[in-house]
Design a protein around this motif. Structure first.
Motif, mmCIF file in Angstrom:
data_model
loop_
_atom_site.group_PDB
_atom_site.id
_atom_site.type_symbol
_atom_site.label_atom_id
_atom_site.label_comp_id
_atom_site.label_asym_id
_atom_site.label_seq_id
_atom_site.Cartn_x
_atom_site.Cartn_y
_atom_site.Cartn_z
ATOM 1 N N GLY A 33 0.840 -1.185 0.000
ATOM 2 C CA GLY A 33 0.000 0.000 0.000
ATOM 3 C C GLY A 33 0.876 1.235 0.000
ATOM 4 O O GLY A 33 2.105 1.141 -0.080
ATOM 5 N N GLN A 39 -0.267 9.527 0.615
ATOM 6 C CA GLN A 39 -1.648 9.890 0.295
ATOM 7 C C GLN A 39 -1.880 11.374 0.530
ATOM 8 O O GLN A 39 -2.616 12.012 -0.201
ATOM 9 C CB GLN A 39 -2.667 9.012 1.042
ATOM 10 C CG GLN A 39 -2.794 9.221 2.531
ATOM 11 C CD GLN A 39 -3.626 10.429 2.935
ATOM 12 O OE1 GLN A 39 -4.430 10.949 2.168
ATOM 13 N NE2 GLN A 39 -3.407 10.893 4.157
ATOM 14 N N ILE A 48 -7.590 4.863 -9.446
ATOM 15 C CA ILE A 48 -6.517 3.905 -9.180
ATOM 16 C C ILE A 48 -6.585 2.806 -10.230
ATOM 17 O O ILE A 48 -7.665 2.300 -10.537
ATOM 18 C CB ILE A 48 -6.653 3.276 -7.778
ATOM 19 C CG1 ILE A 48 -6.470 4.333 -6.699
ATOM 20 C CG2 ILE A 48 -5.635 2.144 -7.596
ATOM 21 C CD1 ILE A 48 -6.620 3.813 -5.281
ATOM 22 N N LEU A 66 -1.845 5.813 -9.292
ATOM 23 C CA LEU A 66 -2.857 6.620 -8.619
ATOM 24 C C LEU A 66 -2.926 7.980 -9.276
ATOM 25 O O LEU A 66 -1.895 8.516 -9.701
ATOM 26 C CB LEU A 66 -2.513 6.804 -7.144
ATOM 27 C CG LEU A 66 -2.767 5.646 -6.192
ATOM 28 C CD1 LEU A 66 -1.932 4.443 -6.503
ATOM 29 C CD2 LEU A 66 -2.549 6.088 -4.771
ATOM 30 N N VAL A 90 -10.752 -0.357 -3.368
ATOM 31 C CA VAL A 90 -10.100 0.896 -3.763
ATOM 32 C C VAL A 90 -10.270 1.174 -5.252
ATOM 33 O O VAL A 90 -10.224 2.323 -5.672
ATOM 34 C CB VAL A 90 -8.604 0.970 -3.375
ATOM 35 C CG1 VAL A 90 -8.423 0.931 -1.881
ATOM 36 C CG2 VAL A 90 -7.782 -0.080 -4.051
ATOM 37 N N VAL A 97 -8.007 5.366 -0.062
ATOM 38 C CA VAL A 97 -6.574 5.503 0.221
ATOM 39 C C VAL A 97 -6.330 6.708 1.126
ATOM 40 O O VAL A 97 -5.431 6.691 1.963
ATOM 41 C CB VAL A 97 -5.777 5.630 -1.102
ATOM 42 C CG1 VAL A 97 -4.348 6.049 -0.854
ATOM 43 C CG2 VAL A 97 -5.818 4.318 -1.848
ATOM 44 N N PRO A 101 -5.079 4.442 4.767
ATOM 45 C CA PRO A 101 -4.001 3.913 3.921
ATOM 46 C C PRO A 101 -3.364 2.619 4.419
ATOM 47 O O PRO A 101 -2.769 1.886 3.633
ATOM 48 C CB PRO A 101 -2.977 5.052 3.887
ATOM 49 C CG PRO A 101 -3.255 5.877 5.087
ATOM 50 C CD PRO A 101 -4.732 5.751 5.341
ATOM 51 N N ALA A 105 -7.398 0.207 2.649
ATOM 52 C CA ALA A 105 -6.944 0.707 1.348
ATOM 53 C C ALA A 105 -5.617 0.110 0.877
ATOM 54 O O ALA A 105 -4.879 0.759 0.150
ATOM 55 C CB ALA A 105 -6.866 2.228 1.383
ATOM 56 N N TRP A 106 -5.333 -1.127 1.268
ATOM 57 C CA TRP A 106 -4.177 -1.790 0.673
ATOM 58 C C TRP A 106 -4.433 -1.885 -0.837
ATOM 59 O O TRP A 106 -5.570 -1.836 -1.280
ATOM 60 C CB TRP A 106 -3.939 -3.159 1.306
ATOM 61 C CG TRP A 106 -5.094 -4.103 1.219
ATOM 62 C CD1 TRP A 106 -6.135 -4.200 2.101
ATOM 63 C CD2 TRP A 106 -5.355 -5.058 0.189
ATOM 64 N NE1 TRP A 106 -7.023 -5.151 1.679
ATOM 65 C CE2 TRP A 106 -6.572 -5.705 0.509
ATOM 66 C CE3 TRP A 106 -4.698 -5.437 -0.977
ATOM 67 C CZ2 TRP A 106 -7.128 -6.712 -0.273
ATOM 68 C CZ3 TRP A 106 -5.246 -6.441 -1.763
ATOM 69 C CH2 TRP A 106 -6.445 -7.062 -1.412
ATOM 70 N N LEU A 107 -3.396 -1.998 -1.617
ATOM 71 C CA LEU A 107 -3.550 -2.003 -3.071
ATOM 72 C C LEU A 107 -3.511 -3.397 -3.677
ATOM 73 O O LEU A 107 -4.386 -3.766 -4.449
ATOM 74 C CB LEU A 107 -2.471 -1.128 -3.714
ATOM 75 C CG LEU A 107 -2.501 0.340 -3.291
ATOM 76 C CD1 LEU A 107 -1.298 1.076 -3.873
ATOM 77 C CD2 LEU A 107 -3.799 0.992 -3.688
#
Length: 149
Positions: A33, A39, A48, A66, A90, A97, A101, A105-107
């Motif tokens: 993330g 952020q 994203i 992003l 997300v 995010v 974060p 809101a991990w990616l």
């Protein structure tokens, strides 16, 4: 949890000392993330894009991109690996995010090619906290988070 200049800095994560945090998962994956400071600098994230499951990433390649009203940039993967999961939440609501974060809101979750080398260029603990404080001072960042979705 360390807090500095309004930025949350979880002590138990690994950091690239720029924008990315990493956390080992129970099944050999590494959750990636962006930091609270990243952020904040980006502003309210509006879009994203995350690499698809199955995508092979060389170290340093972007696992996600992003975009906000004032910034667009990539999130580098700090090791070589394969994307195993993406955070659909997300993708649907990008500014999560800005709200959480380190939690919701991990990616992406990435399986490292060489697990023993995955954390080679990442820092954790007191050394990471000191380096992150210096980074925040250098860029004069005061963190802010959105309170609403």
């Amino acid at each position: 949890m360390t807090e500095y200049r309004g930025c949350e800095l979880p002590d138990d994560l690994f950091y690239d000392l720029d924008y990315v945090w990493a956390r080992p998962d129970d099944n050999g994956l590494i959750v990636l993330g962006i930091t609270d400071a990243a952020q904040t600098m980006a502003g309210r994230v509006q879009k994203i894009r995350i690499k698809k499951v199955g995508t092979h990433l060389n170290k340093g390649r972007h696992v996600a991109t992003l975009e906000s009203g004032k910034w667009a940039g990539g999130v580098p993967c700090p090791f070589e690996g394969t994307v195993e999961a993406v955070n659909a939440a997300v993708l649907e609501t990008p500014h999560l995010v800005n709200i959480g974060p380190y939690t919701d809101a991990w990616l992406a979750k990435v399986r490292p090619v060489v697990p023993a080398d995955a954390f080679t260029d990442l820092v954790t603990g007191p050394k990471a906290m000191e380096a992150l404080r210096m980074w925040l001072d250098r860029y004069d960042v005061q963190c802010m988070r959105c309170a609403e979705p």
